[in-house]
Write a protein that holds these residues in place. Structure first.
Motif, PDB file in Angstrom:
ATOM      1  N   ARG A  37     -35.116  92.830 -29.457  1.00  0.00           N
ATOM      2  CA  ARG A  37     -35.262  92.154 -30.752  1.00  0.00           C
ATOM      3  C   ARG A  37     -34.238  91.039 -30.764  1.00  0.00           C
ATOM      4  O   ARG A  37     -33.102  91.194 -30.272  1.00  0.00           O
ATOM      5  N   ASN A  58     -31.886  88.655 -33.438  1.00  0.00           N
ATOM      6  CA  ASN A  58     -31.791  88.355 -34.928  1.00  0.00           C
ATOM      7  C   ASN A  58     -31.653  86.873 -35.139  1.00  0.00           C
ATOM      8  O   ASN A  58     -32.203  86.681 -36.270  1.00  0.00           O
ATOM      9  N   TYR A  59     -31.202  86.213 -34.217  1.00  0.00           N
ATOM     10  CA  TYR A  59     -31.281  84.636 -34.390  1.00  0.00           C
ATOM     11  C   TYR A  59     -30.600  84.014 -32.980  1.00  0.00           C
ATOM     12  O   TYR A  59     -29.959  84.499 -32.376  1.00  0.00           O
ATOM     13  N   THR A  99     -32.770  82.209 -37.783  1.00  0.00           N
ATOM     14  CA  THR A  99     -32.955  83.456 -37.761  1.00  0.00           C
ATOM     15  C   THR A  99     -34.461  83.840 -37.431  1.00  0.00           C
ATOM     16  O   THR A  99     -35.532  83.002 -37.163  1.00  0.00           O
ATOM     17  N   SER A 100     -34.761  85.080 -37.009  1.00  0.00           N
ATOM     18  CA  SER A 100     -35.884  85.386 -36.687  1.00  0.00           C
ATOM     19  C   SER A 100     -37.110  85.414 -37.847  1.00  0.00           C
ATOM     20  O   SER A 100     -38.196  85.465 -37.524  1.00  0.00           O
ATOM     21  N   GLU A 101     -36.540  85.107 -39.058  1.00  0.00           N
ATOM     22  CA  GLU A 101     -37.315  85.017 -40.368  1.00  0.00           C
ATOM     23  C   GLU A 101     -37.895  83.513 -40.542  1.00  0.00           C
ATOM     24  O   GLU A 101     -38.754  82.987 -41.237  1.00  0.00           O
ATOM     25  N   GLY A 102     -37.164  82.674 -39.553  1.00  0.00           N
ATOM     26  CA  GLY A 102     -37.396  81.401 -39.666  1.00  0.00           C
ATOM     27  C   GLY A 102     -36.526  80.520 -40.401  1.00  0.00           C
ATOM     28  O   GLY A 102     -36.586  79.050 -40.495  1.00  0.00           O
ATOM     29  N   SER A 103     -35.575  80.949 -41.109  1.00  0.00           N
ATOM     30  CA  SER A 103     -34.365  80.397 -42.007  1.00  0.00           C
ATOM     31  C   SER A 103     -33.447  79.506 -40.945  1.00  0.00           C
ATOM     32  O   SER A 103     -33.091  80.297 -39.974  1.00  0.00           O
ATOM     33  N   THR A 104     -32.912  78.446 -41.559  1.00  0.00           N
ATOM     34  CA  THR A 104     -31.982  77.619 -40.689  1.00  0.00           C
ATOM     35  C   THR A 104     -30.774  77.640 -41.608  1.00  0.00           C
ATOM     36  O   THR A 104     -30.780  77.624 -42.759  1.00  0.00           O
ATOM     37  N   ASN A 114     -40.860  81.668 -31.045  1.00  0.00           N
ATOM     38  CA  ASN A 114     -40.599  83.132 -30.899  1.00  0.00           C
ATOM     39  C   ASN A 114     -41.406  83.731 -29.633  1.00  0.00           C
ATOM     40  O   ASN A 114     -40.725  84.562 -29.018  1.00  0.00           O
TER      41      ASN A 114
END
Length: 120
Positions: free
Chosen positions: A30, A32-33, A52-57, A73
């Motif tokens: 995994r 995280n970022y 991040t893994s969620e795509g936020s920058t 990813n």
């Protein structure tokens, strides 16, 4: 171990563009970022951009609106598109991969760094 490897840097004229990439390999369960930091001689290593893994920058103020971070990813790869480069951007850029540690915090793995000289 997690091993991030940066692409080679290169000489860029002020106002020009350059793209860095970083691919992570190893025992990755995994992430995280991933992100980019830079460090000048005798200075601390500062964050440039992370994703991040969620795509936020998140970006440092000094590069915001000039640099763009993106990721793939499926390939555990992160990119840094650098536009409108300035001589003060000249330094060594380091890729980092952050994975969960034993306490639920992020553990950093660092690449060896790549030099991006920006001429005036």
């Amino acid at each position: 171990q997690v091993r991030p490897v940066e692409s080679w840097g290169g000489l860029v004229q002020a106002g020009g563009s350059f793209r860095l990439s970083c691919a992570a390999s190893g025992s990755i369960f995994r992430i995280n970022y991933m992100g980019w930091y830079r460090q000048a001689p005798g200075k601390q290593r500062d964050m440039v951009a992370i994703i991040t893994s969620e795509g936020s920058t998140n970006y440092a103020d000094s590069v915001k609106d000039r640099f763009t971070i993106s990721g793939d990813n499926a390939k555990d790869t992160v990119y840094l598109q650098m536009n409108s480069l300035k001589p003060e951007d000249t330094t060594v850029y380091y890729c980092t991969v952050i994975v969960p540690d034993h306490f639920g915090y992020g553990m950093n793995y660092w690449g060896k760094g790549t030099l991006v000289p920006v001429s005036s």
